[in-house]
Scaffold this motif. Structure first.
Motif, PDB file in Angstrom:
ATOM      1  N   TYR A   1      -4.702  -1.862  -1.327  1.00 34.07           N
ATOM      2  CA  TYR A   1      -3.433  -2.479  -1.670  1.00 34.07           C
ATOM      3  C   TYR A   1      -3.353  -2.684  -3.177  1.00 34.07           C
ATOM      4  CZ  TYR A   1      -2.279  -3.670   3.174  1.00 34.07           C
ATOM      5  OH  TYR A   1      -1.956  -3.616   4.495  1.00 34.07           O
ATOM      6  N   ASP A   2      -2.153  -2.555  -3.710  1.00 40.85           N
ATOM      7  CA  ASP A   2      -1.898  -2.839  -5.124  1.00 40.85           C
ATOM      8  C   ASP A   2      -1.057  -4.101  -5.219  1.00 40.85           C
ATOM      9  OD1 ASP A   2      -3.127  -0.486  -6.198  1.00 40.85           O
ATOM     10  OD2 ASP A   2      -1.375   0.653  -5.515  1.00 40.85           O
ATOM     11  N   GLN A   3      -1.354  -4.929  -6.217  1.00 35.86           N
ATOM     12  CA  GLN A   3      -0.550  -6.129  -6.423  1.00 35.86           C
ATOM     13  C   GLN A   3       0.785  -5.719  -7.012  1.00 35.86           C
ATOM     14  OE1 GLN A   3      -2.588  -9.303  -8.340  1.00 35.86           O
ATOM     15  NE2 GLN A   3      -0.762 -10.538  -8.516  1.00 35.86           N
TER      16      GLN A   3
ATOM     17  N   ASP B   1       0.845  -1.193   0.000  1.00 34.20           N
ATOM     18  CA  ASP B   1       0.000   0.000   0.000  1.00 34.20           C
ATOM     19  C   ASP B   1       0.881   1.244   0.000  1.00 34.20           C
ATOM     20  OD1 ASP B   1       0.906   0.227   2.603  1.00 34.20           O
ATOM     21  OD2 ASP B   1      -1.061   0.075   3.520  1.00 34.20           O
TER      22      ASP B   1
ATOM     23  N   GLU C   1      -7.304  -5.666  -2.401  1.00 31.25           N
ATOM     24  CA  GLU C   1      -7.454  -4.611  -3.408  1.00 31.25           C
ATOM     25  C   GLU C   1      -8.539  -3.611  -3.009  1.00 31.25           C
ATOM     26  OE1 GLU C   1      -7.894  -6.873  -7.002  1.00 31.25           O
ATOM     27  OE2 GLU C   1      -5.730  -7.210  -7.155  1.00 31.25           O
TER      28      GLU C   1
END
Length: 97
Positions: A84-86, A24, A80
């Motif tokens: 949060y981003d992968q 994040d 997500e």
């Protein structure tokens, strides 16, 4: 070589593990892995940590590969939604991304 008469020896898993890694804006990281242990049980492992929080983790035995993939997908969707981003799509089916 594995002795077929040996009931205690198990072959190594033939299915590769699956890993998702998220981060994040506050540089908190979260990783979830699905893989088999040497006894053939499917294990879902979650780990987290960051510069502003203490790290941790937990492991859960799941009922099989498909059940683990479903849990992995639910966890990814929740992360997500939480911002949060992968970071790295490791071995993930493309229709989940």
């Amino acid at each position: 070589m594995i002795d077929s008469a040996d009931n205690a020896t198990h072959s190594l898993p033939v299915t590769g593990a699956t890993r998702l890694h998220f981060s994040d804006q506050a540089r908190t990281t979260f990783t979830v892995d699905l893989g088999q242990d040497l006894l053939g049980d499917w294990i879902l492992t979650q780990t987290w940590g960051g510069s502003r929080q203490r790290g941790g983790g937990k492991r859960l035995v799941v009922d099989g590969h498909e059940a683990g993939l479903q849990m992995l997908q639910k966890i990814a969707e929740k992360k997500e939604r939480s911002g949060y981003d992968q970071v790295h799509p490791y071995h993930v089916r493309s229709h989940w991304l």
